[in-house]
Design a protein around this motif. Sequence first.
Motif, PDB file in Angstrom:
ATOM      1  N   GLU A 150       0.826  -1.202   0.000  1.00 48.61           N
ATOM      2  CA  GLU A 150       0.000   0.000   0.000  1.00 48.61           C
ATOM      3  C   GLU A 150       0.863   1.256   0.000  1.00 48.61           C
ATOM      4  OE1 GLU A 150      -2.503  -0.324   3.345  1.00 48.61           O
ATOM      5  OE2 GLU A 150      -3.687  -2.009   2.561  1.00 48.61           O
ATOM      6  N   HIS A 151       1.902   1.222   0.835  1.00 49.66           N
ATOM      7  CA  HIS A 151       2.775   2.387   0.911  1.00 49.66           C
ATOM      8  C   HIS A 151       3.497   2.610  -0.416  1.00 49.66           C
ATOM      9  CE1 HIS A 151       5.445   5.367   2.654  1.00 49.66           C
ATOM     10  NE2 HIS A 151       6.481   4.689   2.180  1.00 49.66           N
ATOM     11  N   SER A 152       3.950   1.505  -1.029  1.00 50.82           N
ATOM     12  CA  SER A 152       4.674   1.651  -2.296  1.00 50.82           C
ATOM     13  C   SER A 152       3.760   2.170  -3.399  1.00 50.82           C
ATOM     14  CB  SER A 152       5.287   0.312  -2.701  1.00 50.82           C
ATOM     15  OG  SER A 152       4.269  -0.659  -2.890  1.00 50.82           O
ATOM     16  N   VAL A 153       2.494   1.669  -3.422  1.00 47.52           N
ATOM     17  CA  VAL A 153       1.552   2.145  -4.433  1.00 47.52           C
ATOM     18  C   VAL A 153       1.268   3.633  -4.231  1.00 47.52           C
ATOM     19  CG1 VAL A 153      -0.820   1.952  -5.253  1.00 47.52           C
ATOM     20  CG2 VAL A 153       0.511  -0.116  -4.806  1.00 47.52           C
ATOM     21  N   LEU A 154       1.033   4.015  -2.963  1.00 46.81           N
ATOM     22  CA  LEU A 154       0.767   5.421  -2.677  1.00 46.81           C
ATOM     23  C   LEU A 154       1.972   6.291  -3.026  1.00 46.81           C
ATOM     24  CD1 LEU A 154      -1.144   7.531  -1.490  1.00 46.81           C
ATOM     25  CD2 LEU A 154      -0.218   7.000   0.772  1.00 46.81           C
ATOM     26  N   GLN A 155       3.150   5.785  -2.636  1.00 43.48           N
ATOM     27  CA  GLN A 155       4.368   6.552  -2.921  1.00 43.48           C
ATOM     28  C   GLN A 155       4.601   6.651  -4.426  1.00 43.48           C
ATOM     29  OE1 GLN A 155       5.961   8.010  -0.514  1.00 43.48           O
ATOM     30  NE2 GLN A 155       7.563   8.947  -1.771  1.00 43.48           N
ATOM     31  N   ASP A 156       4.355   5.562  -5.135  1.00 41.05           N
ATOM     32  CA  ASP A 156       4.539   5.576  -6.588  1.00 41.05           C
ATOM     33  C   ASP A 156       3.559   6.541  -7.254  1.00 41.05           C
ATOM     34  OD1 ASP A 156       5.761   4.503  -9.007  1.00 41.05           O
ATOM     35  OD2 ASP A 156       3.822   3.559  -9.372  1.00 41.05           O
ATOM     36  N   THR A 157       2.311   6.540  -6.748  1.00 46.22           N
ATOM     37  CA  THR A 157       1.318   7.472  -7.305  1.00 46.22           C
ATOM     38  C   THR A 157       1.722   8.927  -7.057  1.00 46.22           C
ATOM     39  OG1 THR A 157      -0.404   5.829  -6.877  1.00 46.22           O
ATOM     40  CG2 THR A 157      -1.124   8.075  -7.311  1.00 46.22           C
ATOM     41  N   LYS A 158       2.206   9.184  -5.825  1.00 43.63           N
ATOM     42  CA  LYS A 158       2.653  10.539  -5.512  1.00 43.63           C
ATOM     43  C   LYS A 158       3.815  10.962  -6.412  1.00 43.63           C
ATOM     44  CE  LYS A 158       1.265  10.674  -0.644  1.00 43.63           C
ATOM     45  NZ  LYS A 158       1.757  10.793   0.755  1.00 43.63           N
ATOM     46  N   GLU A 159       4.739  10.039  -6.624  1.00 40.81           N
ATOM     47  CA  GLU A 159       5.878  10.362  -7.479  1.00 40.81           C
ATOM     48  C   GLU A 159       5.431  10.633  -8.917  1.00 40.81           C
ATOM     49  OE1 GLU A 159       8.605   7.171  -7.143  1.00 40.81           O
ATOM     50  OE2 GLU A 159       9.246   7.673  -5.092  1.00 40.81           O
ATOM     51  N   LYS A 160       4.471   9.831  -9.402  1.00 46.04           N
ATOM     52  CA  LYS A 160       3.970  10.046 -10.761  1.00 46.04           C
ATOM     53  C   LYS A 160       3.252  11.391 -10.874  1.00 46.04           C
ATOM     54  CE  LYS A 160       3.437   5.205 -12.119  1.00 46.04           C
ATOM     55  NZ  LYS A 160       2.475   4.140 -12.534  1.00 46.04           N
ATOM     56  N   ILE A 161       2.452  11.722  -9.848  1.00 46.56           N
ATOM     57  CA  ILE A 161       1.761  13.014  -9.865  1.00 46.56           C
ATOM     58  C   ILE A 161       2.766  14.158  -9.860  1.00 46.56           C
ATOM     59  CG2 ILE A 161       0.236  14.529  -8.527  1.00 46.56           C
ATOM     60  CD1 ILE A 161      -1.269  12.029  -7.619  1.00 46.56           C
ATOM     61  N   GLN A 162       3.793  14.008  -9.004  1.00 43.70           N
ATOM     62  CA  GLN A 162       4.815  15.049  -8.936  1.00 43.70           C
ATOM     63  C   GLN A 162       5.549  15.195 -10.274  1.00 43.70           C
ATOM     64  OE1 GLN A 162       5.135  17.075  -6.479  1.00 43.70           O
ATOM     65  NE2 GLN A 162       6.869  18.217  -7.358  1.00 43.70           N
ATOM     66  N   LYS A 163       5.841  14.036 -10.896  1.00 43.39           N
ATOM     67  CA  LYS A 163       6.510  14.089 -12.199  1.00 43.39           C
ATOM     68  C   LYS A 163       5.628  14.754 -13.252  1.00 43.39           C
ATOM     69  CE  LYS A 163       9.460  10.014 -11.588  1.00 43.39           C
ATOM     70  NZ  LYS A 163       9.765   8.630 -12.073  1.00 43.39           N
ATOM     71  N   MET A 164       4.314  14.440 -13.186  1.00 41.67           N
ATOM     72  CA  MET A 164       3.396  15.062 -14.141  1.00 41.67           C
ATOM     73  C   MET A 164       3.311  16.563 -13.912  1.00 41.67           C
ATOM     74  SD  MET A 164       2.360  12.830 -16.259  1.00 41.67           S
ATOM     75  CE  MET A 164       1.061  13.769 -17.006  1.00 41.67           C
ATOM     76  N   LYS A 165       3.327  16.965 -12.636  1.00 40.59           N
ATOM     77  CA  LYS A 165       3.294  18.403 -12.358  1.00 40.59           C
ATOM     78  C   LYS A 165       4.550  19.085 -12.888  1.00 40.59           C
ATOM     79  CE  LYS A 165       0.362  18.323  -8.220  1.00 40.59           C
ATOM     80  NZ  LYS A 165       0.292  18.617  -6.770  1.00 40.59           N
ATOM     81  N   VAL A 166       5.693  18.456 -12.610  1.00 41.95           N
ATOM     82  CA  VAL A 166       6.955  19.035 -13.092  1.00 41.95           C
ATOM     83  C   VAL A 166       6.970  19.076 -14.616  1.00 41.95           C
ATOM     84  CG1 VAL A 166       9.450  18.704 -13.177  1.00 41.95           C
ATOM     85  CG2 VAL A 166       8.216  18.328 -11.039  1.00 41.95           C
ATOM     86  N   TYR A 167       6.468  17.984 -15.234  1.00 45.43           N
ATOM     87  CA  TYR A 167       6.442  17.938 -16.702  1.00 45.43           C
ATOM     88  C   TYR A 167       5.497  18.998 -17.255  1.00 45.43           C
ATOM     89  CZ  TYR A 167       5.896  16.009 -21.403  1.00 45.43           C
ATOM     90  OH  TYR A 167       5.863  15.844 -22.771  1.00 45.43           O
ATOM     91  N   GLY A 168       4.332  19.164 -16.593  1.00 44.78           N
ATOM     92  CA  GLY A 168       3.397  20.192 -17.039  1.00 44.78           C
ATOM     93  C   GLY A 168       3.970  21.587 -16.899  1.00 44.78           C
TER      94      GLY A 168
END
Length: 266
Positions: A150-168
């Motif tokens: 659960e922690h890894s999925v949440l952490q992975d989702t947060k990282e993907k969101i952060q990457k998308m924000k940075v990319y945007g």
Amino acid sequence: MAEVKPSGQDAAELSEAARSELFDLCEDQFAQLEKLQNEIILCEPDFCENPQEQSVNLLMATEAELKQWLTVEPQLLATNSEVLLQAGKEEMLKLCSELEMIVSCYEAKRDKLRETKELEQKWLEEKKQALMAASDHVERLKVEKEKLSEHSVLQDTKEKIQKMKVYGERLMESLGDILEKHIPLPQDTSSTNKKKKNVTQELDEDLISLNEILELLMNKVLNTPHDPYVTIDNTFWPPYVEMLLRYGIAVRHQENNFKIRLETFY
């Protein structure tokens, strides 16, 4: 088990009459045995030319004699009660000695089995403890795995969101740089070119750039997708709006020409 031992000299000595009777009986038995032995020697057949036939005849005679002896009822060697009592005591002592040996063997076997049982119980207890420890460890690993998953999925989702924000943000910065370079803000050229006297209209100082217009349109679509239209006011430079409409980047409202929205791209 208590040992059975003769008391005094009752088992070791007999009366003179009983002793005399026992000796006479023994002499009669020895005389009878000697007579039978002589008869057997005299009855032995001579050497036969056919040994196999001789062996068969001897076997048949022995079996017949055995059957005869089996039909004879056994008789007491002595009728004296004192002799019989002494013989019974000796037989009883012998039987008790044998029983004591058997009891001793079974006690040793019982002790050995008891020791083996204790070792097996100790081994079983150790295996139960090891099984309980292993089960607890497995359950703990399962819980840790679930938490970690659960922690890894949440952490992975947060990282993907952060990457998308940075990319945007990078895309917006790149878009801003391109628009600023190729489509800069409108400037008043009436002061720089005095020869063009027909240019008398001054540009509004509140005009926003094309980058800001696009950002407004995108934020409107993301924040209120049910109402994606933006109202055109005096801050929108008409050539910018016309360019967005002409190239299919934005579309007008069907009922209100002063509202535009970002085109839906698939």
